[in-house]
Design a protein around this motif. Sequence first.
Motif, PDB file in Angstrom:
ATOM      1  N   CYS A 110      27.576 -30.661  21.396  1.00 16.63           N
ATOM      2  CA  CYS A 110      26.769 -30.441  22.614  1.00 16.63           C
ATOM      3  C   CYS A 110      25.353 -30.984  22.439  1.00 16.63           C
ATOM      4  N   VAL A 158      30.176 -16.376  27.155  1.00 11.17           N
ATOM      5  CA  VAL A 158      30.867 -17.671  27.313  1.00 11.17           C
ATOM      6  C   VAL A 158      32.314 -17.650  26.818  1.00 11.17           C
ATOM      7  N   ASP A 285      23.003 -24.757  30.189  1.00 10.39           N
ATOM      8  CA  ASP A 285      24.041 -25.145  31.168  1.00 10.39           C
ATOM      9  C   ASP A 285      25.114 -26.010  30.513  1.00 10.39           C
ATOM     10  N   ALA A 288      27.073 -23.856  27.808  1.00  9.53           N
ATOM     11  CA  ALA A 288      27.965 -22.854  28.410  1.00  9.53           C
ATOM     12  C   ALA A 288      29.222 -23.512  28.969  1.00  9.53           C
ATOM     13  N   SER A 289      29.079 -24.627  29.680  1.00 11.81           N
ATOM     14  CA  SER A 289      30.266 -25.261  30.266  1.00 11.81           C
ATOM     15  C   SER A 289      31.170 -25.822  29.175  1.00 11.81           C
ATOM     16  N   SER A 290      30.572 -26.345  28.088  1.00 15.80           N
ATOM     17  CA  SER A 290      31.355 -26.891  26.978  1.00 15.80           C
ATOM     18  C   SER A 290      32.123 -25.780  26.250  1.00 15.80           C
ATOM     19  N   ARG A 292      32.911 -22.735  27.327  1.00 15.21           N
ATOM     20  CA  ARG A 292      33.900 -22.067  28.195  1.00 15.21           C
ATOM     21  C   ARG A 292      35.168 -22.906  28.339  1.00 15.21           C
ATOM     22  N   ALA A 293      35.024 -24.239  28.221  1.00 14.58           N
ATOM     23  CA  ALA A 293      36.177 -25.125  28.380  1.00 14.58           C
ATOM     24  C   ALA A 293      36.957 -25.310  27.078  1.00 14.58           C
TER      25      ALA A 293
END
Length: 301
Positions: A110, A158, A285, A288-290, A292-293
């Motif tokens: 990230c 997360v 941001d 968190a998206s990384s 969670r996926a």
Amino acid sequence: MDQIHLMRVFVAVGEQESFVGASRRLDLSPAAVSRAICGLEEQLGVRLVLRTTRHVRLTEAGQRYMEDCRDILASIAEANEVAAGVNAAPKGHLSVTASASYGKSFILPCLVEFLKQYPEVEVSAHFLDRPLNLVDESVDVAVQIGHLPDSSLKALYVGQVRRVLCAAPEYLARHGVPQHPRDLRQHAIVAAAGVSPSVDWKFGGCEPTTVRMKPCLTVSSNDAAIDAVLAGLGISRLLCCQIAAELAAGRLQIILSDYEEAQWPVHILHRQGKFGSSKVRSFIDLLASSLRAHPYMNHHG
């Protein structure tokens, strides 16, 4: 005297525990630093600093006031950033922390992506198997695995991860596969202090149980525990996400999965005020998206 200036001087004295250290940091004379602290104490009518021949300590009131001053100064810096339009292009210094193997596997990708997007940001990444104090060590963002301590930090959930028992197939072929947690007493145990700090290991399943371990090796680094188990030394308890590659390649296998405890939550911690600096917001941001996926964060643990 200017209140913000006084607060900056006071925080510098508190963090450096020295008038001389604060004067160096702020490029002021020691006399100017001393005058500022005396002026502040006079204005407030309370003793903030205890001066001894060797160093400076804060009083209880001083400790509380320093925490408040830090928050106020951070809010001013954030407000200035927003007003100056820094939101358009994050820049400046960002400090991030996570545990060693988790940081390397999950956070580093990230950070690489973030720095490609925002080349004007400079990042310090502290990947350590010990917790850092975000306030005292000026860390902007931390990833915490496990239950949260009570604090004023803001936490963003997360996902969750499994703590699993694992061993190398050759170790299990030689010594047998434990069928119940109590069987672990007959096995060589490698303890990773970051994942299992206690010698009393708790287990879930139909009948939750606790087994007192006597590890043959205790290491402070999760990576060292993984290496020891890969070498066939014994059984360890690790986070599933830390050994994903070894599990996929068949170099390690999970045992006693029916007795696993509930999964551990994963949070992103930060100190942001109501304004929030763009570099911290943008990184959170993306992170968190990384996370969670990521399949090992939620579906498999």
